[in-house]
Design a protein around this motif. Structure first.
Motif, short mmCIF file in Angstrom:
data_model
loop_
_atom_site.label_atom_id
_atom_site.label_comp_id
_atom_site.label_asym_id
_atom_site.label_seq_id
_atom_site.Cartn_x
_atom_site.Cartn_y
_atom_site.Cartn_z
N PHE A 128 0.83 -1.21 0.00
CA PHE A 128 0.00 0.00 0.00
C PHE A 128 0.87 1.25 0.00
CE2 PHE A 128 -2.51 3.36 1.91
CZ PHE A 128 -3.74 3.21 1.30
N LEU A 129 1.95 1.25 0.80
CA LEU A 129 2.83 2.41 0.86
C LEU A 129 3.54 2.63 -0.48
CD1 LEU A 129 4.36 1.89 4.42
CD2 LEU A 129 2.56 3.48 3.73
N LYS A 132 1.02 3.97 -2.96
CA LYS A 132 0.69 5.37 -2.64
C LYS A 132 1.79 6.30 -3.12
CE LYS A 132 -0.63 8.37 1.22
NZ LYS A 132 -0.83 8.44 2.70
N TYR A 133 3.05 5.88 -2.95
CA TYR A 133 4.18 6.70 -3.42
C TYR A 133 4.14 6.84 -4.94
CZ TYR A 133 9.00 8.09 -4.34
OH TYR A 133 10.12 8.75 -4.79
N HIS A 135 1.44 6.80 -6.71
CA HIS A 135 0.12 7.33 -7.09
C HIS A 135 -0.70 6.30 -7.88
CE1 HIS A 135 1.44 11.30 -5.78
NE2 HIS A 135 2.56 11.14 -6.51
N ILE A 137 -2.79 4.04 -6.09
CA ILE A 137 -3.92 3.58 -5.29
C ILE A 137 -5.21 3.85 -6.06
CG2 ILE A 137 -5.21 3.95 -3.15
CD1 ILE A 137 -2.64 2.52 -2.68
N ASN A 138 -6.15 2.94 -5.98
CA ASN A 138 -7.43 3.04 -6.68
C ASN A 138 -7.27 3.04 -8.19
OD1 ASN A 138 -10.26 3.16 -6.67
ND2 ASN A 138 -10.23 5.37 -6.96
N GLY A 142 -2.23 -0.43 -10.36
CA GLY A 142 -1.73 -0.75 -9.02
C GLY A 142 -2.14 -2.13 -8.58
N LEU A 218 -7.48 -1.82 -2.00
CA LEU A 218 -6.83 -0.88 -2.90
C LEU A 218 -7.78 -0.12 -3.81
CD1 LEU A 218 -3.78 -3.09 -3.95
CD2 LEU A 218 -3.84 -1.27 -2.23
N LYS A 220 -11.20 1.93 -4.37
CA LYS A 220 -12.18 2.66 -3.56
C LYS A 220 -13.44 3.03 -4.34
CE LYS A 220 -9.36 2.55 -0.12
NZ LYS A 220 -9.64 1.61 0.99
#
Length: 279
Positions: A128-129, A132-133, A135, A137-138, A142, A218, A220
């Motif tokens: 997840f981290l 997120k780094y 970009h 996520i969702n 990813g 992951l 949303k």
């Protein structure tokens, strides 16, 4: 051991196998039965295996209530991409590990086996981290990256078994005939590995198609959700569920996995056994 005792033992083995098969098949048979039952039979206090008045209303309601086609398309994109990328990465790695044996390759093989014991929750935080780094996520990309990471160890393990099953003498004979290393790999080794590569890709596809936890964490927005996540939308608050449409949607979502697994199950077993024997 007398003949009568042998027959009794064999009968007991067949009975145990039959009970095990019934145990395994019960959820799927009940799912099929529920998918075709009308509402009055679903609420009956005396459920039956075979619907008295089979109907397709549950399938129509499932498509009306939830975007199953869009979710199936998302699952298909994620599963196909993950299977393709996993095979592209795993094939050359498996060849090196199988043909150039060393302590490093043995340690890598052991790490691949051990990594299969890792629970999902151990991986989700670092993944997840990282996403997120980046970009991601969702996004489906990813999710595809996560599926590749998750399926790569077992894909690598399978392909190592297939590579070891190819006799090295064939490559040596091609080299003696003057073929270059690249020509040997393309013309001799690759065709023999093709069934294993296809089986590995299909395994990665099935893994990604059925996966739920990573997609739930992951993704949303409803537009990006995959089929296993959308199936949970048939469950209401406090455990209430729209049982008929849920069973119909789950039955449709299960079909691709069943068909593909029926096609590749012999090859998966063959690859695993080949690796076990050669190693």
């Amino acid at each position: 051991m007398s003949m009568r005792t042998r027959r009794s033992v064999r009968a007991g083995q067949y009975l145990a196998l039959l009970c095990y098969l019934v145990f395994l098949a019960f959820p799927f048979l009940w799912l099929i039965s529920t998918a075709f039952k009308p509402a009055p039979e679903l609420g009956s206090l005396h459920p039956t295996w075979i619907p008295h008045h089979p109907t397709l209303d549950n399938f129509r309601a499932a498509f009306d209530e939830q975007p199953l086609l869009r979710a199936a398309a998302n699952s298909l994109i994620a599963a196909v991409s993950a299977g393709f990328i996993a095979v592209v990465i795993a094939t050359p790695m498996a060849y090196v590990m199988a043909r150039h044996r060393s302590r490093l390759s043995a340690a890598a093989t052991g790490w691949v086996v051990v990594s299969q014991a890792f629970p999902f929750v151990l991986l989700i935080i670092p993944l997840f981290l990282v996403l997120k780094y980046l970009h991601l996520i969702n996004t489906l990309w990813g999710l595809i990256m996560v599926y590749v990471v998750w399926s790569l160890p077992f894909a690598l393990w399978m392909l190592v078994g297939y590579v070891r099953a190819v006799p090295p003498e064939l490559e040596e004979a091609a080299a003696v005939d003057g073929a270059s290393r690249l020509r040997t790999l393309v013309s001799v080794t690759a065709p023999l590995l093709a069934p294993g590569i296809v089986a590995t890709a299909l395994f990665a596809f099935i893994t990604a198609w059925n996966e739920f936890f990573f997609a739930l964490v992951l993704l949303k927005t409803p537009e990006k959700q995959t089929l296993p996540v959308v199936l949970t939308h048939f469950l209401g608050a406090e455990g209430a569920s729209d049982l008929g449409p849920l069973a119909a949607a789950a039955f449709l979502a299960t079909l691709p996995s069943l068909v593909l697994f029926a096609v590749i199950q012999r090859r998966i077993t063959g690859g695993m056994l080949a690796g076990a024997v050669k190693s």
